[in-house]
Design an enzyme around this catalytic site. Structure first.
Site, PDB file in Angstrom:
ATOM      1  CG  ASP A  19      -2.119   0.953   1.000  1.00  0.00           C
ATOM      2  OD1 ASP A  19      -2.049   1.794   0.073  1.00  0.00           O
ATOM      3  OD2 ASP A  19      -3.102   0.867   1.749  1.00  0.00           O
TER       4      ASP A  19
HETATM    5  C1  BGC Z   1      -4.942   3.373   0.219  1.00  0.00           C
HETATM    6  C2  BGC Z   1      -5.008   2.466  -0.992  1.00  0.00           C
HETATM    7  C3  BGC Z   1      -4.830   3.291  -2.238  1.00  0.00           C
HETATM    8  C4  BGC Z   1      -3.489   4.002  -2.154  1.00  0.00           C
HETATM    9  C5  BGC Z   1      -3.195   4.861  -3.371  1.00  0.00           C
HETATM   10  C6  BGC Z   1      -3.687   4.243   0.221  1.00  0.00           C
HETATM   11  O1  BGC Z   1      -3.785   5.220   1.190  1.00  0.00           O
HETATM   12  O2  BGC Z   1      -4.990   2.610   1.394  1.00  0.00           O
HETATM   13  O3  BGC Z   1      -6.232   1.797  -1.016  1.00  0.00           O
HETATM   14  O4  BGC Z   1      -4.915   2.495  -3.371  1.00  0.00           O
HETATM   15  O5  BGC Z   1      -3.518   4.863  -1.032  1.00  0.00           O
HETATM   16  O6  BGC Z   1      -3.986   5.990  -3.382  1.00  0.00           O
END
Ligand code: BGC
Length: 732
Positions: free
Chosen positions: A237
Site C-alpha cells: 500500500d
Molecule cells: C490506500 C489504498 C490506495 C493508495 C493509493 C492508500 O492510502 O490505502 O487503497 O490504493 O492509497 O492511493
C-alpha cells in the site's frame, strides 16, 4: 495505448526471461519501486515503458494534484452499494466501465477491488468494501476482477489482509486467530486468486499478528503463492512499511510510491552485501514484467488523459444505483403515484447535497453529480408543487435550515421525502466514524418530521449502517448507500416505481453499537486490534448470540412478491470430492416486474455451541445465492452450487497434544481416548460427517425452505484442489 478488447485473452508475447537478464542490477532494483506517485520505471533501450496505476475502486481516478484527480471520472456505486445488488453480472459490467476509464487515463493497473470485511460499522472505509460476509464479498470480487481483466487492465485485490480499521492503521496489529483468518478475512482473497486469477495484490498497512504483511513470508510466499498458486505481483500500500531483505524474501515485488525506502537502491546494497540473492530480484522483475506483458502494457506509449462521458455509462450507472437501493420498510406508500400528488415536501440536507461516494483514495471527481431535489423539480416541477427545507444547518447549507422550517414545509404536503445521511467527510479513509448516529441533529429532525407527517419516506444516504431508532414510525425507509454519480436519478426512479428497489442488505443493520460483534475491540488499544469475536462476524454473531437486529443481513423489499418453491437436490448425500446442485424454483406472484435474491445458508449439525470432539460453528453461513428478474407470473429455476468447502471449517491443528499428554504426571490425569477430530496433527479444511440443513430464503431471518443433506466428512484435510465453489471454472 491499444484499444480495450473485451474478448481478448491474456497471453504473453515478450521473452520475459531474456528481458530480465538484459537489465542491470541497478535497473532491476529500480523497477521494484515507483518513479512517482503512480508509475513504475521505464527502460526505453529495452522497450519497457512506464506502467501507470490508478485508484480504484469506484472510478478510475488517474493523475492527481494534491488529492484531487486532474480529469473527471465515471463514478460507479461504491462497494456497499454494489454489494447490495448481490449481482455478479452487474458488478462485472460496472468494473468494466472503470477499467475502460483507466485505459482512457493511460493506466494499466487499477487499485481495486477492496475486499476487506465490514467487521465494525464505524470503520471509515466500510463504504469501500462489499459486505460483512466473505462469500458474498468473494463472489462479487471475482466478478469485479473479471470485468477489469476482460478489458486488459490489471485488477489489484486489496488490502491483504486484516485491514478493518483506520485508527493507527500504519502501525496497529490485527490480532486474528488462524481459523477466523482462513474462514473470513482471507477467503475473499482466496476467491480472487484461485477463482478469478487476479494478477496483483496490495498488502495492507497494518501488521497481522505482530508482523507487517510485506515482510510476512507465511502470508505472501506461503499462502498466496504456494497454497493458492498466485501468478502475479505483490505491491505495498502507498507508503506501507516493509523491510528490505525481509520483504524481498517474503514475496513482495513492488514498493509504491516513490521514493522507495525498502526497495530500489536499498535492494542493490542488499544484493552487493550478500544479504539477498540476486535470483530473488530477478524473480520480482519477472513477476511484474510477465503481468504487464499479459495485458499488453509492454507495448504502450504514454497518452494524455482523455476520459469520456458516455450516454451508455450514465444509463448503466443509474440502473446499478437503483439495483443497490434497499427498500427496508414500506407500508404501501411506495411507489408514489405522481397523479395522486399535488404537493411534496422534500426535507433533509442530503436532498440538496447528496453523498455519492466516500472520502480518501476512492474519491474521484465525477463528470457531474445531480441532487434529488433538482431531479424531482425537473421531473415533477410542472405538475407537482415541491417545497424544500434542509432541516439542519451544515457548512454547506445556509442558515434558514431549522427543524421548525422543515415542519412548516411538511404541513399540508401529500407526501414527504426526507433525505438524511452522511457524506465523504463523515465516511472516509484515514479515520473512523465516531458514532453510528446520523451526524449533527438529523435524528431529531427525523423524529420530529415523522411525528408531524404520516406519509413520510426516509431515504438514508450513508455508506454504512446508521442507528435507525425511529424506524417503526416511517411509512417507508430506503437505504441508498453511496450510489455513484447517478444516485439522484436512481432515488427518484425508485420513489416513483420507474425502477425496482433491487438491493438486499450486504451487511446487518444492528439495533445499537453495543450489540455489534467487535464492540470493545474497536478501534483497538496499545497498537493492537483484537479480533475477539473470531468467526462470528456480522449475522453469524447476532444469530449465534440470539441478539435482535434492526434489519437482517440479506433483507430488502421488492415492489412485487415472489414465491420460493420446493428445492430439489442433485444428491441427498455429499461424499468426498462431490458436488451438490440445489435447484430452486422462484415465481413472481405479484403485479409487476421485479428482482428476488435467493439465498442459501448452510447450518451444521452442531450449531452455535461446541461439545468435546466438535467445533464451535455459527448457526448458519451464506454459501450460495442467485439474483433473478421476473415478469408477473413468470417462474424460473435458480441453480445453487455447493461442494465440500461449503461444509468445511478450518482446523488449526493441535500438534502439542501428544507431548502435553506425555508430560502429565500420572496416567490418572491423562485423558482417555478422545475423538481423533479434537486434536489433529495437520491443519487444514475439514468436514465433519453429519446431517446439515440448507436454509433457503430471502434473508438470513426470512427462511422459506429447509432441506437436509447427509455429508460424509473425515479426518483428512480437504485436498488443495478443492476451491470455494462458484459454479464456474477458474478464469486464468
Ligand atoms: C490506500 C489504498 C490506495 C493508495 C493509493 C492508500 O492510502 O490505502 O487503497 O490504493 O492509497 O492511493
Amino acid at each position: 495505448m491499444s484499444a480495450p478488447d473485451p474478448s481478448s485473452k491474456l497471453s504473453a508475447s515478450r521473452d520475459i526471461a531474456m528481458l530480465t537478464s538484459a537489465l542491470s542490477l541497478e535497473e532491476k532494483a529500480a523497477l521494484t519501486v515507483g518513479i512517482d506517485n503512480w508509475r513504475t520505471a521505464s527502460f526505453p533501450r529495452l522497450g519497457i515503458p512506464s506502467v501507470k496505476t490508478t485508484d480504484g475502486p469506484n472510478g478510475a481516478r488517474g493523475d492527481t494534484l494534491g488529492h484531487e484527480s486532474v480529469t473527471p471520472s465515471v463514478c460507479i456505486p461504491s462497494a456497499t452499494a454494489l454489494g447490495a445488488t448481490w449481482d455478479p453480472v452487474l458488478v462485472e459490467q460496472a468494473s468494466a466501465i472503470v477499467a475502460r476509464q483507466a485505459l482512457e487515463k493511460g493506466a494499466r493497473v487499477l487499485l481495486g477491488p477492496t475486499v476487506n470485511l465490514h467487521r465494525h460499522p464505524l470503520w471509515g472505509r466500510n463504504f469501500e468494501c462489499f459486505s460483512e460476509d466473505p462469500v458474498l464479498t468473494g463472489k462479487l470480487a471475482v466478478a469485479y476482477i473479471d470485468g477489469v481483466r476482460k478489458n486488459n487492465v490489471i485488477a489489484t485485490i486489496k488490502h491483504f489482509v486484516g485491514n478493518e480499521v483506520e485508527h493507527e492503521r500504519n502501525t496497529a496489529s490485527s490480532e486474528i486467530d488462524e481459523r477466523a483468518l482462513r474462514e473470513l478475512y482471507l477467503l475473499p482473497f482466496e476467491y480472487g486468486v484461485r477463482v478469478a486469477g487476479v494478477l496483483a495484490v496490495m498488502t495492507s498497512y497494518n501488521r497481522v499478528n505482530g508482523r507487517f504483511v510485506p515482510d510476512d513470508a507465511r502470508l505472501l510466499d506461503g499462502i498466496l503463492r504456494k497454497e493458492w498458486g498466485f501468478e502475479g505481483f505483490v505491491m505495498t500500500d502507498w507508503g506501507g512499511i516493509a523491510g528490505t531483505v525481509e520483504a524481498a524474501t517474503a514475496g513482495l515485488d513492488l514498493e509504491m510510491p516513490a521514493p522507495g525506502r525498502a526497495f530500489g537502491p536499498a535492494l542493490v546494497d542488499a544484493v552487493r552485501s550478500g544479504r539477498l540473492d540476486e535470483t530473488r530480484l530477478d524473480e520480482m522483475v519477472r513477476h511484474m514484467l510477465t503481468v504487464f506483458d499479459r495485458v499488453g502494457a509492454l507495448d504502450d506509449v504514454p497518452v494524455e488523459e482523455h476520459p469520456q462521458d458516455r450516454e451508455e455509462d450514465r444509463a448503466f450507472v443509474r440502473r446499478a444505483a437503483a439495483d443497490g437501493i434497499v427498500l427496508l420498510a414500506n407500508d404501501g406508500v411506495l411507489p408514489f403515484d405522481a397523479r395522486g400528488l399535488r404537493r411534496i415536501a422534500v426535507v433533509g440536507p442530503n436532498a440538496e447535497r447528496l453523498a455519492v461516494m466516500g472520502g480518501g483514495s476512492a474519491r474521484v471527481v465525477p463528470h457531474y453529480v445531480l441532487s434529488p431535489l433538482a431531479v424531482l423539480r425537473e421531473r415533477l416541477g410542472g405538475t407537482v408543487e415541491i417545497v424544500y427545507a434542509p432541516g439542519v444547518a451544515s457548512d454547506a447549507i445556509a442558515d434558514s435550515a431549522s427543524i421548525q422550517a422543515a415542519l412548516d414545509a411538511v404541513e399540508g404536503a401529500d407526501a414527504v421525502v426526507l433525505i438524511v445521511g452522511t457524506d465523504e467527510v463523515w465516511e472516509s479513509e484515514g479515520y473512523d466514524r465516531e458514532t453510528m448516529e446520523l451526524p449533527r441533529n438529523q435524528n431529531e429532525l427525523v423524529r420530529r418530521v415523522l411525528a408531524a407527517h404520516r406519509r413520510c419516506v426516509v431515504v438514508v444516504n450513508s455508506g454504512s449502517p446508521i442507528t435507525l431508532t425511529w424506524a417503526d414510525y416511517a411509512a417507508a425507509i430506503m437505504q441508498t448507500w453511496f450510489g455513484g454519480q447517478e444516485l439522484a436519478n436512481a432515488i427518484v426512479d425508485v420513489l416513483f416505481g420507474d425502477s425496482e428497489p433491487g438491493g438486499r442488505l450486504p451487511t446487518t443493520l444492528p439495533m445499537c453499537i453495543e450489540h455489534t460483534p467487535a464492540f470493545g475491540n474497536f478501534p483497538g488499544e496499545s497498537s493492537t486490534v483484537r479480533y475477539g469475536e473470531s468467526v462470528l462476524i456480522g449475522y453469524r454473531w447476532y444469530e449465534t448470540r440470539q441478539l435482535p437486529v434492526r434489519f437482517a443481513f440479506g433483507h430488502g423489499l421488492s415492489y412485487t412478491s415472489f414465491e420460493i418453491g420446493t428445492p430439489s437436490m442433485s444428491t441427498s448425500t455429499l461424499d468426498p470430492g462431490g458436488r451438490l446442485n440445489v435447484e430452486v424454483p422462484v415465481t413472481n406472484v405479484g403485479q409487476r416486474r421485479g428482482a428476488e435474491v435467493v439465498q442459501l445458508y448452510v447450518a451444521p449439525p452442531e450449531q452455535g455451541r461446541s461439545r468435546p470432539g466438535g467445533r464451535f460453528r455459527p448457526v448458519k453461513e451464506l454459501r450460495a445465492f442467485a439474483k433473478v428478474w421476473l415478469d408477473p407470473g413468470e417462474t424460473t429455476t435458480v441453480s445453487l452450487e455447493l461442494n465440500e468447502r461449503s461444509f468445511a471449517y478450518y482446523d488449526i491443528a493441535d500438534t502439542d497434544w501428544p507431548s502435553l499428554q506425555a508430560r502429565m504426571p500420572t496416567t490418572v490425569f491423562r485423558h482417555g481416548p478422545v475423538s481423533p477430530s479434537l486434536h489433529r496433527s495437520q491443519s487444514g479444511w475439514y468436514v465433519d460427517s453429519g446431517t446439515y440443513r440448507l436454509h433457503i430464503g430471502r434473508s438470513c431471518a426470512d427462511i422459506t425452505q429447509v432441506v437436509e443433506v447427509e455429508v460424509t466428512g473425515g479426518n483428512s484435510p480437504l485436498h488443495d484442489s478443492v476451491r470455494p465453489p462458484t459454479g464456474e471454472q477458474p478464469h486464468r
